[in-house]
Write an enzyme that holds these catalytic residues in place. Structure first.
Site, PDB file in Angstrom:
ATOM      1  N   TRP A  29       0.855  -1.193   0.000  1.00 54.16           N
ATOM      2  CA  TRP A  29       0.000   0.000   0.000  1.00 54.16           C
ATOM      3  C   TRP A  29       0.884   1.232   0.000  1.00 54.16           C
ATOM      4  O   TRP A  29       1.875   1.251   0.743  1.00 54.16           O
ATOM      5  CB  TRP A  29      -0.871  -0.021   1.255  1.00 54.16           C
ATOM      6  CG  TRP A  29      -1.812   1.117   1.453  1.00 54.16           C
ATOM      7  CD1 TRP A  29      -3.122   1.158   1.087  1.00 54.16           C
ATOM      8  CD2 TRP A  29      -1.554   2.367   2.108  1.00 54.16           C
ATOM      9  NE1 TRP A  29      -3.691   2.346   1.464  1.00 54.16           N
ATOM     10  CE2 TRP A  29      -2.740   3.118   2.089  1.00 54.16           C
ATOM     11  CE3 TRP A  29      -0.416   2.955   2.692  1.00 54.16           C
ATOM     12  CZ2 TRP A  29      -2.844   4.397   2.644  1.00 54.16           C
ATOM     13  CZ3 TRP A  29      -0.502   4.224   3.231  1.00 54.16           C
ATOM     14  CH2 TRP A  29      -1.705   4.935   3.203  1.00 54.16           C
ATOM     15  N   SER A  96       4.712  -5.721   2.589  1.00 54.49           N
ATOM     16  CA  SER A  96       3.912  -4.833   3.413  1.00 54.49           C
ATOM     17  C   SER A  96       2.469  -5.323   3.491  1.00 54.49           C
ATOM     18  O   SER A  96       2.208  -6.419   3.977  1.00 54.49           O
ATOM     19  CB  SER A  96       4.002  -3.403   2.870  1.00 54.49           C
ATOM     20  OG  SER A  96       3.491  -2.470   3.789  1.00 54.49           O
ATOM     21  N   MET A  97       1.503  -4.554   2.981  1.00 56.74           N
ATOM     22  CA  MET A  97       0.115  -4.993   2.984  1.00 56.74           C
ATOM     23  C   MET A  97      -0.049  -6.328   2.286  1.00 56.74           C
ATOM     24  O   MET A  97      -0.919  -7.139   2.648  1.00 56.74           O
ATOM     25  CB  MET A  97      -0.765  -3.937   2.310  1.00 56.74           C
ATOM     26  CG  MET A  97      -2.217  -4.315   2.243  1.00 56.74           C
ATOM     27  SD  MET A  97      -3.255  -3.083   1.415  1.00 56.74           S
ATOM     28  CE  MET A  97      -4.857  -3.888   1.609  1.00 56.74           C
ATOM     29  N   ASP A 225      12.453   0.114  10.369  1.00 60.35           N
ATOM     30  CA  ASP A 225      11.187   0.333   9.665  1.00 60.35           C
ATOM     31  C   ASP A 225      10.225   1.065  10.593  1.00 60.35           C
ATOM     32  O   ASP A 225       9.741   0.502  11.573  1.00 60.35           O
ATOM     33  CB  ASP A 225      10.604  -1.019   9.234  1.00 60.35           C
ATOM     34  CG  ASP A 225       9.391  -0.900   8.337  1.00 60.35           C
ATOM     35  OD1 ASP A 225       8.731   0.148   8.354  1.00 60.35           O
ATOM     36  OD2 ASP A 225       9.097  -1.876   7.618  1.00 60.35           O
ATOM     37  N   HIS A 254      11.481   0.763   5.449  1.00 63.34           N
ATOM     38  CA  HIS A 254      10.384  -0.075   4.956  1.00 63.34           C
ATOM     39  C   HIS A 254      10.572  -0.496   3.495  1.00 63.34           C
ATOM     40  O   HIS A 254      10.407  -1.664   3.158  1.00 63.34           O
ATOM     41  CB  HIS A 254       9.064   0.690   5.104  1.00 63.34           C
ATOM     42  CG  HIS A 254       7.844  -0.129   4.847  1.00 63.34           C
ATOM     43  ND1 HIS A 254       7.494  -1.234   5.598  1.00 63.34           N
ATOM     44  CD2 HIS A 254       6.862   0.000   3.911  1.00 63.34           C
ATOM     45  CE1 HIS A 254       6.371  -1.746   5.150  1.00 63.34           C
ATOM     46  NE2 HIS A 254       5.959  -1.022   4.116  1.00 63.34           N
TER      47      HIS A 254
END
Length: 296
Positions: A29, A96-97, A225, A254
């Protein structure tokens, strides 16, 4: 096959590169499959079939009103698999997402066809601060994110990407051009999908999905992160998955697909080849609680 149709009539943009055993890359995202391009190119040139796609609402995919909960998003993943004819020897990797779709696929679809799983800077297993998740992110933080996006989404995304790539007064891990490229990706998404997807990844508890991970799993996460903190995510997931390798990139932010691209590709290549991660040096902490690497 640039577009595929899902079970509810939404159209998703799909890239299908190379030949060999399939690797499916799920983006984070609020980006698109373009964020995977350098990694996808490297893996395809190394003899893998690499499939990536724009999540509904993002990139070039349809901006539907519904379908942004993880059950719906995981059904989209299953639809991509069906449309591309992928059914076995699959490596499923989520950034991530995108780690959420990996986890939910392992439980909702019993990991059908998957022989390896990868979680990179992932939100799994649970991002939200609760009484039983004391290292999580407070709900007020997500409410502020929503407010800031509603007020001035382009400005919010510019600041978000500075944190995403770990840009500070002294740290410049990516170029201004890369920032512009990433910002343009965030602006391809619709406002509604961006808000609903943020609601999904910030509130979904994947802890009950993790017992369904019955394949070798690689977890990669940066220790600095600030977008997805490592303690309630990578370290917790590593403690809950039996056959796991946790590789911590010391001091990394990240957006590892850009800030640590070569290292990330090297570790992914090693994992796909049934080898241990190669970046085992003084700056990398590796937890290996794995079954023998052969035989999968």
């Amino acid at each position: 096959m640039p577009m595929i149709e899902t079970r509810d009539g939404a159209w998703l943009y799909v890239k299908d590169w190379g030949t060999g055993n399939p690797v499916i890359l799920i983006h984070g995202w609020p980006l698109s499959s373009d964020s995977w391009d350098p990694v996808a190119e490297a893996l395809a040139n190394a003899g893998h079939r690499v499939i990536s796609y724009d999540r509904r609402g993002f990139g070039r995919s349809d901006q539907t009103w519904g379908g942004y909960d993880y059950d719906g998003l995981t059904d989209d993943l299953a639809d991509v698999m069906k449309a591309t004819g992928v059914s076995e020897n699959i490596t499923l990797a989520g950034f991530s997402m995108g780690g959420g779709e990996v986890a939910r696929y392992m439980s909702r679809y019993e990991g059908a066809g998957v022989v390896r799983a990868v979680l990179i800077s992932s939100v799994v297993p649970f991002l939200l601060l609760t009484d039983d998740n004391p290292d999580g992110v407070p709900q007020e933080t997500f409410e502020q994110i929503t407010q800031d996006m509603m007020s001035d989404r382009p400005a919010f995304m510019r600041k978000f990407l500075h944190d995403f790539f770990g840009i500070g007064w002294l740290s410049k891990p990516v170029s201004n051009a890369t920032l512009d490229w990433a910002w343009n990706m965030t602006m391809q998404a619709g406002l509604w999908p961006t808000l609903k997807a943020a609601e999904a990844f910030s509130s979904t508890d994947f802890r009950t999905d993790l017992p369904a991970f019955k394949v070798p799993t690689l977890i990669i996460h940066g220790t600095s992160d600030t977008t997805v903190p490592i303690d309630p995510t990578a370290r917790m997931a590593a403690a809950m998955i039996s056959d796991v390798r946790l590789v911590e990139y010391a001091g990394a932010p990240h957006g590892l697909f850009e800030t640590d691209r070569d290292r990330l590709i090297s570790d992914l290549m090693a994992f796909l080849n049934g080898e241990e991660p190669r970046s085992q040096d003084e700056e990398t902490f590796v937890i290996n609680r794995a079954l023998p690497m052969g035989g999968y």
